[in-house]
Design a protein around this motif. Sequence first.
Motif, PDB file in Angstrom:
ATOM      1  N   TRP A 106      24.191  31.482  -8.375  1.00  0.00           N
ATOM      2  CA  TRP A 106      24.533  31.601  -6.986  1.00  0.00           C
ATOM      3  C   TRP A 106      25.864  32.359  -6.725  1.00  0.00           C
ATOM      4  O   TRP A 106      26.194  32.716  -5.515  1.00  0.00           O
ATOM      5  CB  TRP A 106      24.704  30.068  -6.370  1.00  0.00           C
ATOM      6  N   HIS A 107      26.608  32.576  -7.831  1.00  0.00           N
ATOM      7  CA  HIS A 107      27.651  33.511  -7.592  1.00  0.00           C
ATOM      8  C   HIS A 107      27.616  35.077  -7.722  1.00  0.00           C
ATOM      9  O   HIS A 107      28.315  35.619  -7.167  1.00  0.00           O
ATOM     10  CB  HIS A 107      28.764  32.987  -8.495  1.00  0.00           C
ATOM     11  N   GLU A 108      26.526  35.405  -8.110  1.00  0.00           N
ATOM     12  CA  GLU A 108      25.859  36.633  -8.272  1.00  0.00           C
ATOM     13  C   GLU A 108      25.507  37.453  -6.990  1.00  0.00           C
ATOM     14  O   GLU A 108      24.656  36.825  -6.128  1.00  0.00           O
ATOM     15  CB  GLU A 108      24.828  36.781  -9.397  1.00  0.00           C
ATOM     16  N   PRO A 109      25.921  38.632  -6.715  1.00  0.00           N
ATOM     17  CA  PRO A 109      25.487  39.362  -5.619  1.00  0.00           C
ATOM     18  C   PRO A 109      23.884  39.476  -5.474  1.00  0.00           C
ATOM     19  O   PRO A 109      23.348  39.441  -6.488  1.00  0.00           O
ATOM     20  CB  PRO A 109      25.997  40.751  -5.829  1.00  0.00           C
ATOM     21  N   GLY A 110      23.217  39.241  -4.303  1.00  0.00           N
ATOM     22  CA  GLY A 110      22.044  39.168  -4.194  1.00  0.00           C
ATOM     23  C   GLY A 110      21.177  37.640  -4.387  1.00  0.00           C
ATOM     24  O   GLY A 110      20.133  37.685  -4.303  1.00  0.00           O
ATOM     25  N   ALA A 111      22.194  36.677  -5.006  1.00  0.00           N
ATOM     26  CA  ALA A 111      21.598  35.405  -5.213  1.00  0.00           C
ATOM     27  C   ALA A 111      20.622  34.913  -4.277  1.00  0.00           C
ATOM     28  O   ALA A 111      19.435  34.443  -4.475  1.00  0.00           O
ATOM     29  CB  ALA A 111      22.392  34.171  -5.599  1.00  0.00           C
ATOM     30  N   GLU A 112      21.024  35.017  -2.891  1.00  0.00           N
ATOM     31  CA  GLU A 112      20.172  34.187  -1.774  1.00  0.00           C
ATOM     32  C   GLU A 112      18.965  34.858  -1.619  1.00  0.00           C
ATOM     33  O   GLU A 112      17.918  34.315  -1.716  1.00  0.00           O
ATOM     34  CB  GLU A 112      20.918  34.330  -0.318  1.00  0.00           C
ATOM     35  N   GLU A 113      18.643  36.470  -1.806  1.00  0.00           N
ATOM     36  CA  GLU A 113      17.411  37.089  -1.673  1.00  0.00           C
ATOM     37  C   GLU A 113      16.565  36.779  -2.797  1.00  0.00           C
ATOM     38  O   GLU A 113      15.334  36.747  -2.690  1.00  0.00           O
ATOM     39  CB  GLU A 113      17.653  38.637  -1.557  1.00  0.00           C
ATOM     40  N   VAL A 114      17.014  36.783  -3.967  1.00  0.00           N
ATOM     41  CA  VAL A 114      16.257  36.535  -5.221  1.00  0.00           C
ATOM     42  C   VAL A 114      15.860  34.995  -5.177  1.00  0.00           C
ATOM     43  O   VAL A 114      14.530  34.965  -5.457  1.00  0.00           O
ATOM     44  CB  VAL A 114      17.202  36.544  -6.476  1.00  0.00           C
ATOM     45  N   ALA A 115      16.457  34.249  -4.874  1.00  0.00           N
ATOM     46  CA  ALA A 115      16.310  32.616  -4.543  1.00  0.00           C
ATOM     47  C   ALA A 115      14.987  32.833  -3.499  1.00  0.00           C
ATOM     48  O   ALA A 115      14.057  32.092  -3.707  1.00  0.00           O
ATOM     49  CB  ALA A 115      17.165  31.892  -4.111  1.00  0.00           C
ATOM     50  N   ALA A 116      15.053  33.443  -2.425  1.00  0.00           N
ATOM     51  CA  ALA A 116      14.132  33.289  -1.326  1.00  0.00           C
ATOM     52  C   ALA A 116      12.846  33.929  -1.891  1.00  0.00           C
ATOM     53  O   ALA A 116      12.021  33.531  -1.552  1.00  0.00           O
ATOM     54  CB  ALA A 116      14.720  34.008  -0.156  1.00  0.00           C
ATOM     55  N   ALA A 117      13.195  35.168  -2.380  1.00  0.00           N
ATOM     56  CA  ALA A 117      11.962  35.709  -3.113  1.00  0.00           C
ATOM     57  C   ALA A 117      10.981  34.943  -3.947  1.00  0.00           C
ATOM     58  O   ALA A 117       9.753  34.958  -4.049  1.00  0.00           O
ATOM     59  CB  ALA A 117      12.030  37.093  -3.671  1.00  0.00           C
ATOM     60  N   LEU A 118      11.832  34.041  -4.965  1.00  0.00           N
ATOM     61  CA  LEU A 118      11.057  33.140  -5.592  1.00  0.00           C
ATOM     62  C   LEU A 118      10.486  32.044  -4.943  1.00  0.00           C
ATOM     63  O   LEU A 118       9.337  31.709  -5.335  1.00  0.00           O
ATOM     64  CB  LEU A 118      12.158  32.704  -6.613  1.00  0.00           C
ATOM     65  N   MET A 119      11.031  31.535  -4.080  1.00  0.00           N
ATOM     66  CA  MET A 119      10.303  30.614  -3.055  1.00  0.00           C
ATOM     67  C   MET A 119       9.083  30.844  -2.444  1.00  0.00           C
ATOM     68  O   MET A 119       8.407  30.245  -2.394  1.00  0.00           O
ATOM     69  CB  MET A 119      11.429  29.840  -2.283  1.00  0.00           C
ATOM     70  N   GLU A 120       8.997  32.051  -1.983  1.00  0.00           N
ATOM     71  CA  GLU A 120       7.948  32.657  -1.254  1.00  0.00           C
ATOM     72  C   GLU A 120       6.930  32.888  -2.385  1.00  0.00           C
ATOM     73  O   GLU A 120       5.777  32.409  -1.634  1.00  0.00           O
ATOM     74  CB  GLU A 120       8.318  34.052  -0.766  1.00  0.00           C
ATOM     75  N   ARG A 121       7.170  33.098  -3.469  1.00  0.00           N
ATOM     76  CA  ARG A 121       6.073  33.041  -4.673  1.00  0.00           C
ATOM     77  C   ARG A 121       5.894  31.824  -5.063  1.00  0.00           C
ATOM     78  O   ARG A 121       4.931  31.688  -6.195  1.00  0.00           O
ATOM     79  CB  ARG A 121       6.536  34.275  -5.688  1.00  0.00           C
ATOM     80  N   GLY A 122       6.105  30.763  -4.753  1.00  0.00           N
ATOM     81  CA  GLY A 122       5.849  29.219  -5.065  1.00  0.00           C
ATOM     82  C   GLY A 122       6.790  28.987  -6.465  1.00  0.00           C
ATOM     83  O   GLY A 122       6.097  27.999  -7.323  1.00  0.00           O
TER      84      GLY A 122
END
Length: 243
Positions: A106-122
Amino acid sequence: MIQVCLNGSRGAGEGAVVPLSPEALAESAAEAVAAGATDIHVHPKTPCGQDSLSPRVLAPALAAIRARVRVPVGVTTGAWAEPDPAARLERVRSWRVLPDHASVNWHEPGAEEVAAALMERGVGVEAGIWSGTDAAARFAASPLAPRVLRVLAEVTDTSAETAEDTARALLTDLGAAFGRPVLLHGEDGGAWPVLRLAGRLGLATRIGLEDTLVLPDGNRAISNARLVTEGLRLYAENRRCSS
């Protein structure tokens, strides 16, 4: 739950016991599960031994491991594998074979976007909250926090003398962690003290060659399975002490 972390960012220079190829990862995973591991975390590697988020690297590793075990398998999305946040996001979106879960620091740049993309893909998200960073504060402010699979509380303090105190401070910073399960672990010199603390607190934990190359007695670990065996023994001992 005890998760086995098969290899991490370690390479061949740190010992032949660190599994790198899909076949070696699968064999190590099977041995670790037979020893009692109930979840797997792996860093898929290129033939040169570098961590990679490429679907051409990820798919063979996942396929080989799943052919040998029937427990959840997760991967890293660490920035070291793809430093550019936009490129990292595209890598995740390009995966054809999906892991059961993936860790997002969560401290890395882009963490929120990566997490959201993973969630979108299940794909389940392990929220990596590292000590010594602002990850806990970022996570507390994130609208995605209540939706993560679990919180991966990572104690980066490698001192056997202070790692437990650092772990307790990190857990305090996390608070209730939005009611999500917490997996607490340390690394190198802090790996075993933090695992003992996880046992006393009744938290999930992990152990493996990513986190430490040595057994509790200081001898070199010959396999992930041996680390899991020792981890389960110490966890159980500390659960009895706290009950």
